[in-house]
Design a protein around this motif. Structure first.
Motif, mmCIF file in Angstrom:
data_model
loop_
_atom_site.group_PDB
_atom_site.id
_atom_site.type_symbol
_atom_site.label_atom_id
_atom_site.label_comp_id
_atom_site.label_asym_id
_atom_site.label_seq_id
_atom_site.Cartn_x
_atom_site.Cartn_y
_atom_site.Cartn_z
ATOM 1 N N HIS A 141 0.849 -1.189 0.000
ATOM 2 C CA HIS A 141 0.000 0.000 0.000
ATOM 3 C C HIS A 141 0.890 1.245 0.000
ATOM 4 O O HIS A 141 1.269 1.776 1.050
ATOM 5 N N ALA A 142 1.221 1.719 -1.204
ATOM 6 C CA ALA A 142 2.197 2.806 -1.356
ATOM 7 C C ALA A 142 1.776 4.077 -0.636
ATOM 8 O O ALA A 142 2.607 4.784 -0.058
ATOM 9 N N GLN A 143 0.468 4.392 -0.671
ATOM 10 C CA GLN A 143 0.005 5.626 -0.027
ATOM 11 C C GLN A 143 0.264 5.605 1.479
ATOM 12 O O GLN A 143 0.538 6.642 2.081
ATOM 13 N N ALA A 144 0.176 4.411 2.083
ATOM 14 C CA ALA A 144 0.421 4.313 3.519
ATOM 15 C C ALA A 144 1.898 4.547 3.835
ATOM 16 O O ALA A 144 2.233 5.250 4.798
ATOM 17 N N TRP A 145 2.798 3.956 3.050
ATOM 18 C CA TRP A 145 4.225 4.213 3.247
ATOM 19 C C TRP A 145 4.519 5.707 3.101
ATOM 20 O O TRP A 145 5.266 6.282 3.900
ATOM 21 N N GLN A 146 3.925 6.318 2.079
ATOM 22 C CA GLN A 146 4.191 7.732 1.817
ATOM 23 C C GLN A 146 3.654 8.620 2.937
ATOM 24 O O GLN A 146 4.344 9.509 3.439
ATOM 25 N N ALA A 147 2.407 8.379 3.352
ATOM 26 C CA ALA A 147 1.804 9.201 4.402
ATOM 27 C C ALA A 147 2.555 9.052 5.726
ATOM 28 O O ALA A 147 2.785 10.033 6.445
ATOM 29 N N PHE A 148 2.927 7.819 6.045
ATOM 30 C CA PHE A 148 3.670 7.545 7.279
ATOM 31 C C PHE A 148 5.019 8.264 7.233
ATOM 32 O O PHE A 148 5.428 8.946 8.186
ATOM 33 N N GLY A 149 5.722 8.132 6.098
ATOM 34 C CA GLY A 149 7.020 8.771 5.975
ATOM 35 C C GLY A 149 6.948 10.281 6.039
ATOM 36 O O GLY A 149 7.793 10.932 6.661
ATOM 37 N N VAL A 150 5.941 10.856 5.391
ATOM 38 C CA VAL A 150 5.794 12.318 5.410
ATOM 39 C C VAL A 150 5.524 12.814 6.829
ATOM 40 O O VAL A 150 6.066 13.848 7.244
ATOM 41 N N MET A 151 4.708 12.077 7.583
ATOM 42 C CA MET A 151 4.451 12.486 8.961
ATOM 43 C C MET A 151 5.743 12.486 9.774
ATOM 44 O O MET A 151 6.026 13.433 10.529
#
Length: 240
Positions: A141-151
């Protein structure tokens, strides 16, 4: 107006027909309302659809069927995004997502959305828990990796953000937003050369992801390289 008069009643007929995939009918009608700029009507349709499946979960005979119906999760997800994005109401969005998770408890999309709600509310620990659960349900789930990393990046936890972006790209190497976020992280750290390499690699993998070109152009402009910034800008216009 003519198209609306023709299509909206068809969606209503589909709901009244009590078809076997009712969530998709409710969701389709709500998306139609959204495309017409009718967020209030879309919210009403989604709430009616969720109420139907809430009732199903309360009935012993249909409980298993309702929980297996993953399409019902999209009703909750879209409703939550309306509450969060249009109304800015994290509490209402959380309520919709909790109802969706009753129907599909391991939905990575719902868990990610819940994490975004917790982040909006300032609850970083709650957001981390939801992001981790989303990724446990679906490592791709790429969006989850991205959102987690951005946070984590915004919180100053650069090492954690780097790990999350790298894991995300390992699982989803063609996800433009991950490349953009990773490149932005390196630029924040002052690693301009590394940021350039990441933006270039991202564009090679995702040539149509316009924000990558924008991010690279902004990086070059801040670095004083106006020529490269202009080239990135022209490439960005070509990709639109």
């Amino acid at each position: 107006v003519g198209a609306r008069a023709e299509i909206v009643p068809r969606g209503i007929w589909g709901i009244r027909a009590n078809c076997t995939d009712a969530p998709s009918v409710y969701h389709g009608l709500a998306k139609l309302h959204l495309s017409l700029g009718e967020a209030g009507e879309a919210r009403s349709v989604l709430r009616r659809g969720l109420a139907l499946f809430d009732a199903a979960c309360d009935e012993g005979g249909r409980d298993a069927h309702a929980r297996r119906n993953e399409n019902a999760a999209f009703l909750a997800h879209t409703l939550a995004m309306i509450e969060l994005g249009v109304n800015g109401d994290a509490a209402e969005a959380r309520d919709a997502l909790e109802r969706g998770l009753r129907l599909c408890r391991n939905s990575p999309q719902l868990l990610l959305a819940m994490g975004l709600c917790e982040k909006r509310s300032g609850n970083e620990e709650g957001a981390r828990d939801m992001f981790e659960r989303s990724l446990a349900a679906d490592q791709g789930h790429a969006q989850a990796w991205q959102a987690f990393g951005v946070m984590e990046m915004q919180a100053g936890n650069f090492r954690a953000a780097k790990t999350l972006f790298e894991c995300g790209l390992k699982n989803s190497p063609s996800h433009g937003a991950l490349w953009q976020a990773y490149g932005t992280l390196e630029s924040w750290k002052g690693n301009i050369s590394e940021a350039r390499l990441l933006f270039a690699a991202g564009i090679q993998k995702c040539p149509n992801h316009v924000p990558l070109y924008q991010a690279w152009a902004c990086l070059e402009l801040r670095s004083g390289d106006v020529v490269t910034a202009k080239r990135s800008r022209l490439a960005y216009k070509s990709a639109r």
